[in-house]
Design a protein around this motif. Structure first.
Motif, PDB file in Angstrom:
ATOM      1  N   TYR B 305       0.830  -1.215   0.000  1.00 47.04           N
ATOM      2  CA  TYR B 305       0.000   0.000   0.000  1.00 47.04           C
ATOM      3  C   TYR B 305       0.863   1.264   0.000  1.00 47.04           C
ATOM      4  N   ASP B 306       1.965   1.227   0.772  1.00 47.34           N
ATOM      5  CA  ASP B 306       2.832   2.415   0.827  1.00 47.34           C
ATOM      6  C   ASP B 306       3.313   2.793  -0.570  1.00 47.34           C
ATOM      7  N   GLU B 307       3.710   1.774  -1.329  1.00 51.21           N
ATOM      8  CA  GLU B 307       4.253   2.037  -2.652  1.00 51.21           C
ATOM      9  C   GLU B 307       3.156   2.481  -3.613  1.00 51.21           C
ATOM     10  N   ALA B 308       1.977   1.896  -3.492  1.00 52.56           N
ATOM     11  CA  ALA B 308       0.859   2.302  -4.351  1.00 52.56           C
ATOM     12  C   ALA B 308       0.546   3.774  -4.108  1.00 52.56           C
ATOM     13  N   LYS B 309       0.639   4.169  -2.855  1.00 50.67           N
ATOM     14  CA  LYS B 309       0.350   5.559  -2.495  1.00 50.67           C
ATOM     15  C   LYS B 309       1.425   6.492  -3.054  1.00 50.67           C
ATOM     16  N   ARG B 310       2.686   6.074  -2.876  1.00 52.65           N
ATOM     17  CA  ARG B 310       3.794   6.915  -3.326  1.00 52.65           C
ATOM     18  C   ARG B 310       3.772   7.096  -4.831  1.00 52.65           C
ATOM     19  N   LEU B 311       3.470   6.014  -5.535  1.00 51.06           N
ATOM     20  CA  LEU B 311       3.491   6.095  -6.994  1.00 51.06           C
ATOM     21  C   LEU B 311       2.217   6.733  -7.548  1.00 51.06           C
ATOM     22  N   GLY B 312       1.220   6.856  -6.713  1.00 51.37           N
ATOM     23  CA  GLY B 312      -0.008   7.515  -7.148  1.00 51.37           C
ATOM     24  C   GLY B 312      -0.831   6.706  -8.135  1.00 51.37           C
ATOM     25  N   VAL B 313      -0.768   5.378  -8.031  1.00 49.07           N
ATOM     26  CA  VAL B 313      -1.555   4.540  -8.940  1.00 49.07           C
ATOM     27  C   VAL B 313      -3.013   4.516  -8.496  1.00 49.07           C
ATOM     28  N   LYS B 314      -3.888   3.985  -9.364  1.00 46.99           N
ATOM     29  CA  LYS B 314      -5.309   3.916  -9.012  1.00 46.99           C
ATOM     30  C   LYS B 314      -5.647   2.618  -8.288  1.00 46.99           C
ATOM     31  N   TRP B 315      -5.042   1.538  -8.731  1.00 41.15           N
ATOM     32  CA  TRP B 315      -5.287   0.269  -8.046  1.00 41.15           C
ATOM     33  C   TRP B 315      -4.141  -0.698  -8.293  1.00 41.15           C
ATOM     34  N   ILE B 316      -4.219  -1.888  -7.670  1.00 42.74           N
ATOM     35  CA  ILE B 316      -3.090  -2.819  -7.694  1.00 42.74           C
ATOM     36  C   ILE B 316      -3.528  -4.134  -8.322  1.00 42.74           C
ATOM     37  N   LEU B 317      -2.639  -4.680  -9.121  1.00 42.78           N
ATOM     38  CA  LEU B 317      -2.883  -5.972  -9.747  1.00 42.78           C
ATOM     39  C   LEU B 317      -1.836  -6.932  -9.187  1.00 42.78           C
ATOM     40  N   GLY B 318      -2.253  -8.151  -8.893  1.00 41.06           N
ATOM     41  CA  GLY B 318      -1.312  -9.092  -8.284  1.00 41.06           C
ATOM     42  C   GLY B 318      -1.110 -10.329  -9.137  1.00 41.06           C
ATOM     43  N   GLY B 319       0.106 -10.831  -9.166  1.00 42.19           N
ATOM     44  CA  GLY B 319       0.465 -11.980  -9.988  1.00 42.19           C
ATOM     45  C   GLY B 319       0.059 -13.311  -9.385  1.00 42.19           C
ATOM     46  N   GLU B 320       0.582 -14.377  -9.996  1.00 46.28           N
ATOM     47  CA  GLU B 320       0.226 -15.734  -9.583  1.00 46.28           C
ATOM     48  C   GLU B 320       1.035 -16.135  -8.356  1.00 46.28           C
ATOM     49  N   CYS B 321       0.370 -16.301  -7.245  1.00 48.19           N
ATOM     50  CA  CYS B 321       1.055 -16.785  -6.051  1.00 48.19           C
ATOM     51  C   CYS B 321       0.001 -17.252  -5.058  1.00 48.19           C
ATOM     52  N   GLY B 322       0.332 -18.262  -4.270  1.00 46.70           N
ATOM     53  CA  GLY B 322      -0.634 -18.826  -3.345  1.00 46.70           C
ATOM     54  C   GLY B 322      -0.715 -18.077  -2.042  1.00 46.70           C
ATOM     55  N   HIS B 323       0.320 -18.233  -1.203  1.00 53.71           N
ATOM     56  CA  HIS B 323       0.235 -17.636   0.131  1.00 53.71           C
ATOM     57  C   HIS B 323       0.196 -16.118   0.044  1.00 53.71           C
ATOM     58  N   MET B 324       0.808 -15.545  -1.004  1.00 52.98           N
ATOM     59  CA  MET B 324       0.721 -14.106  -1.225  1.00 52.98           C
ATOM     60  C   MET B 324      -0.735 -13.669  -1.268  1.00 52.98           C
ATOM     61  N   TRP B 325      -1.550 -14.477  -1.934  1.00 54.19           N
ATOM     62  CA  TRP B 325      -2.954 -14.100  -2.068  1.00 54.19           C
ATOM     63  C   TRP B 325      -3.757 -14.367  -0.805  1.00 54.19           C
ATOM     64  N   ARG B 326      -3.320 -15.328  -0.011  1.00 54.85           N
ATOM     65  CA  ARG B 326      -3.996 -15.477   1.287  1.00 54.85           C
ATOM     66  C   ARG B 326      -3.812 -14.184   2.077  1.00 54.85           C
ATOM     67  N   VAL B 327      -2.598 -13.646   2.057  1.00 51.13           N
ATOM     68  CA  VAL B 327      -2.324 -12.416   2.799  1.00 51.13           C
ATOM     69  C   VAL B 327      -3.078 -11.237   2.182  1.00 51.13           C
ATOM     70  N   LEU B 328      -3.001 -11.111   0.854  1.00 53.19           N
ATOM     71  CA  LEU B 328      -3.643  -9.966   0.210  1.00 53.19           C
ATOM     72  C   LEU B 328      -5.154 -10.008   0.387  1.00 53.19           C
ATOM     73  N   HIS B 329      -5.699 -11.222   0.317  1.00 54.66           N
ATOM     74  CA  HIS B 329      -7.150 -11.351   0.356  1.00 54.66           C
ATOM     75  C   HIS B 329      -7.688 -11.284   1.789  1.00 54.66           C
ATOM     76  N   GLN B 330      -7.066 -12.018   2.699  1.00 56.65           N
ATOM     77  CA  GLN B 330      -7.662 -12.126   4.033  1.00 56.65           C
ATOM     78  C   GLN B 330      -7.029 -11.206   5.078  1.00 56.65           C
ATOM     79  N   TYR B 331      -5.872 -10.646   4.809  1.00 54.87           N
ATOM     80  CA  TYR B 331      -5.202  -9.891   5.867  1.00 54.87           C
ATOM     81  C   TYR B 331      -4.854  -8.436   5.509  1.00 54.87           C
ATOM     82  N   MET B 332      -4.463  -8.183   4.254  1.00 57.47           N
ATOM     83  CA  MET B 332      -3.825  -6.899   3.928  1.00 57.47           C
ATOM     84  C   MET B 332      -4.648  -5.683   4.344  1.00 57.47           C
TER      85      MET B 332
END
Lengths: 342, 535
Positions: B305-332
């Motif tokens: 989120y810090d980097e998304a804010k700094r770069l001023g993007v509108k939203w974030i797209l995430g690649g193929e990964c398992g546990h990464m998505w558990r974190v992004l989906h259920q915790y981030m």
């Protein structure tokens, strides 16, 4: 050993019931003091356990998703096994509590002699569990006829349906048979399956023997020893009205039954039997999988030490610059900033 | 690789579970974390030690630390308290665990894994346990119990398969996470988790790749892709004002076969003219904090989120990964949100609003691509994948911690002509783990990984024998790293690829040259020697 000890423990309870029933004092103790105490322990203990869970926060939304998520409108979502709304959760919990949905998925995995993993059907645990729980519920509801006067219509109906087969006199209740068979199966399974035997404790057998004791003593009274139902009802009504009158004709079987039920009630809050309340509170089941649509709040969320972009840029400044990746702050600007701050 | 083929058999359990003694045999455990990694992350009790040493050099008051830690967590997590209380030991979970199936070790039954900690909970935190001790299922907390916890909580991949079958939804992942948090309080952790975590904290990614290395890797991939497709490709890094920040697991730009998935993403972004940027700071979507503690997870996740804010993007797209998505989906979002500086994600190509990501503002690449295909925005030539007979492995975390089941299948069906499902007891929410998740994918742990991966491999073998499957597709970086070895050992002749590699193969690019090779640089058509002989 666990089996033996727990069987002995229940036998001792039975013996206490039989012996105490011989004197007036003992009878009053088992028929009045113990049931009231047990009821109090049950109510306070069980409420405490449930409230203790309820008061503990759910910091993260962690449903176990068992089906397709709700994402794009043209992809059919599994609204029950992966609920995205409150209604979906209600349906999921309803199936879980009333039909033991998750246990119904059960199968058996085994490695065969050709080093292949093969799956087999394994619905007996589900069948035994659901038969036991529903039969127990019906038996408990039927007992209302002893505690309420006039007897509620639904209880009479239940009794009528339950006794449909009319094979004995008095009518044999289907729920009695199912309860006994299901309990016997659950006990048999615990003893016979080496895996389940390995994980079984004293407390697991104790709960089963206690329930069997309750069921058997109750059925003895109805079908064999024939307790005097009028006396029992008079006593039960007096107990329910908090003006207990203990008739001298209360039989030993009844006292044993009452003592075992009381023990079960008092033991309940301290045992695994609290799963009755716990099943409703499980965060892997009772939350909607809408994590990315609605933000879940953690009440104790606290700030942590991170490695900020500025620190990162500071550490790798030269390399970032050399690679031609844009920098946020050039060193000159940094110095200028510091100078003006001074 | 173990020289002799491992014997997998179902054996009845032996002995008494209350005995905590474990043997740290070569091949079935992970080495301890190096002190430098603990120091860098500010974790306690940094020291030289190994699990097979008699003396673990625990802090003098380790018992108090563990019990205080348990108390704190029992009051902070309903899951923990509830899962300590409600198990009835029905045993439905027993044969659902891939480690139990592969090892026949009774303490790998999920119920037993939980009992290791539950018995201590009973002894110290419940009335009956304090009075009746072992009769009420209680157990003293001793140093041997700590060693046993270490052995078994680093022998669980937090895959959650058992929790699908549990009538009370008891999730062993949750219990393992608590177990590991407690072990971390006294410095009992493994290097395969903490080195990536320390690297990630410092450089932004697990492998410790610094910004210039990151750029080199990405530029190299862009050049190679240009050669294959015949179109010049440039990949923006740390570009402010881009519409979308793309975050992937670092293995995608440093591991094989992950790398071909990266080529697939880049080809896709080029073809649709996506206004995006990568970040050399948020250069890792994976999060080994998930395998350490909730606090570490939050510390490592913050940069996205810090980097998304700094770069001023509108939203974030995430690649193929398992546990990464558990974190992004259920915790981030809970940990580091709200992301109110971003906008609800809208596909710039199709105009689709990703309602399901309205709050977190992060979309899975498979959701994004499935939407593109559904709206007819991509020209695809599935025949380019004709040499492949594909099956799909659902990654544990995306299947049971999110439910992204159809999106990748939809993509595969559109980019491949030959797709076969594995048996239903082994896919979707019942999918079997690769056996190396949650930071256990290290080579010193190989025997246990192969045992744990056996059920998955066996299902692949089934479709290989039945349909001639030769490719196992997946959307998880740990899968891509560890399934190839697993396939070689148990199956043979099955490659592993990301879904976007298959997409990249099939994607017809505007102005591109006639493709003769796939993204791996191998000929599109397999030369079949037998056929040549028959002709």
């Amino acid at each position: 050993m666990n089996v033996l000890y727990s069987l002995i423990a229940v036998m001792v309870l039975v013996l206490v019931g039989v012996v105490a029933g011989r004197g007036d004092g003992g009878r009053a103790f088992i028929a009045v003091a113990i049931p009231y105490t047990a009821l109090a322990v049950f109510l306070v203990g069980f409420c405490y356990r449930v409230l203790r869970w309820a008061w503990t926060p759910v910091p993260f939304r962690i449903p176990t998703t068992c089906g397709q998520q709700k994402s794009l409108p043209w992809i059919k979502a599994n609204t029950i096994d992966n609920p995205s709304s409150g209604w979906g959760v209600v349906a999921r919990m309803g199936l879980e509590v009333l039909a033991f949905r998750s246990l119904f998925r059960n199968n058996q995995a085994r490695v065969d002699d050709k080093n292949r993993l093969v799956f087999g059907e394994n619905k007996f645990l589900w069948l035994g569990a659901i038969a036991f729980h529903w039969a127990l519920l019906i038996v408990i509801l039927r007992h209302l006829r002893l505690l309420v006067e006039p007897i509620p219509a639904f209880v009479l109906m239940l009794q009528h349906v339950d006794g449909f087969f009319q094979i004995t006199a008095p009518d044999l209740y289907a729920s009695d048979v199912i309860l006994l068979v299901a309990l016997a199966y659950l006990l048999f399974r615990r003893l016979q399956d080496p895996l389940v035997r390995y994980i079984s404790f004293f407390t697991d057998y104790f709960a089963l023997f206690l329930l069997l004791g309750v069921a058997i003593s109750g059925m003895l009274m109805r079908y064999v020893v024939r307790a005097d139902i009028t006396t029992v009802k008079q006593f039960a009504l007096s107990l329910a009205a908090f003006h207990p009158v203990v008739p001298a004709t209360l039989g030993a079987t009844f006292l044993v039954h009452l003592l075992l039920v009381s023990t079960l009630a008092a033991y309940f809050p301290f045992s695994k039997l609290v799963h009755m309340g716990g099943v409703f509170l499980s965060p892997t089941r009772n939350l909607a999988n809408n994590n990315r649509r609605v933000r879940h709040i953690n009440p104790w969320n606290y700030p942590v030490k991170t490695h900020s972009y500025a620190e990162w840029e500071e550490e790798f400044r030269d390399k970032i610059k050399a690679a031609g990746i844009p920098l946020d702050t050039s060193l000159e600007a940094d110095h200028a900033g510091k100078a003006s701050a001074d | 690789m173990p020289e002799k083929l491992l014997q997998i058999e179902t054996r009845p359990p032996q002995g008494d579970w209350k005995d905590p003694k474990v043997e740290f045999r070569k091949g079935v455990f992970c080495y301890s974390a190096l002190p430098k990694n603990l120091k860098y992350l500010g974790l306690p009790n940094a020291r030289e030690w190994q699990p097979f040493n008699a003396d673990w050099k625990l802090p003098p008051d380790w018992k108090r630390i563990i019990l205080d830690g348990m108390k704190e967590r029992l009051n902070k997590y309903r899951s923990f308290r509830l899962f300590m209380d409600t198990c009835v030991r029905c045993g439905a979970c027993a044969d659902k665990c891939h480690f139990y199936v592969g090892s026949s070790d009774p303490k790998n039954m999920p119920v037993m894994r939980a009992e290791l900690i539950r018995s201590v909970y009973r002894r110290y935190f419940t009335l009956t346990g304090r009075i009746f001790g072992s009769l009420a299922g209680g157990r003293e907390l001793t140093e041997d119990v700590i060693k046993e916890w270490f052995y078994y909580f680093y022998q669980c991949t937090e895959c959650r398969r058992c929790s699908v079958f549990c009538p009370y939804g008891i999730d062993t992942a949750e219990i393992t996470m608590m177990g590991r948090e407690l072990l971390n309080l006294i410095g009992c952790n493994i290097n395969w988790v903490l080195e990536p975590a320390a690297n990630c904290f410092r450089t932004g990614n697990h492998l410790g790749i610094q910004p210039h290395g990151f750029k080199d890797s990405i530029d190299f991939a862009a050049d190679e892709l240009s050669d294959i497709v015949g179109i010049p490709i440039e990949v923006p890094i740390n570009r402010k004002g881009a519409e979308i920040l793309f975050v992937m697991p670092s293995a995608d730009y440093f591991g094989t076969p992950h790398y071909y998935t990266l080529l697939g993403y880049l080809a896709l972004f080029k073809e649709i003219g996506l206004d995006y940027t990568l970040s050399a700071y948020a250069s890792e979507g994976g999060n080994f904090g998930l395998f350490t503690s909730h606090e570490m997870m939050k510390r490592l996740n913050a940069k996205i989120y810090d980097e998304a804010k700094r770069l001023g993007v509108k939203w974030i797209l995430g690649g193929e990964c398992g546990h990464m998505w558990r974190v992004l989906h259920q915790y981030m979002s809970t940990m580091n949100g709200p992301a109110d500086f971003l906008e609800a994600p809208v596909s710039p190509i199709t105009g689709t609003v990703f309602e399901n990501a309205r709050s977190t503002k992060m979309v899975h690449i498979c959701e994004f691509t499935a939407d593109l295909i559904h709206n007819g925005k991509l020209k695809l030539d599935p025949s380019r994948n004709d040499k492949l007979k594909v099956t799909y492995h659902d990654s544990c975390n995306t299947a049971r911690g999110m439910g992204i089941l159809e999106e990748p299948r939809y993509i595969i069906r559109n980019v491949c002509n030959n797709f076969y499902e594995m048996p239903e007891n082994t896919i979707r929410e019942q999918t079997f783990c690769c056996g190396s998740g949650s930071g256990l994918g290290t080579d010193e742990n190989l025997e246990m990984r192969l045992r744990g991966g056996f059920p998955r491999a066996n299902a692949v073998k089934y479709v290989k024998e039945k349909h001639g499957v030769n490719l196992l597709a997946c959307i998880c970086a740990i899968d891509k790293a560890t399934l190839p070895g697993l396939m070689d050992y148990w199956v043979g002749g099955v490659e592993v690829a990301g879904v976007h590699e298959l997409l990249g193969n099939a994607l017809v690019m505007t102005g591109g040259k006639e493709r003769t090779t796939d993204l791996r640089g191998e000929p599109l058509v397999q030369e079949k020697e037998e056929e040549a002989v028959h002709a």
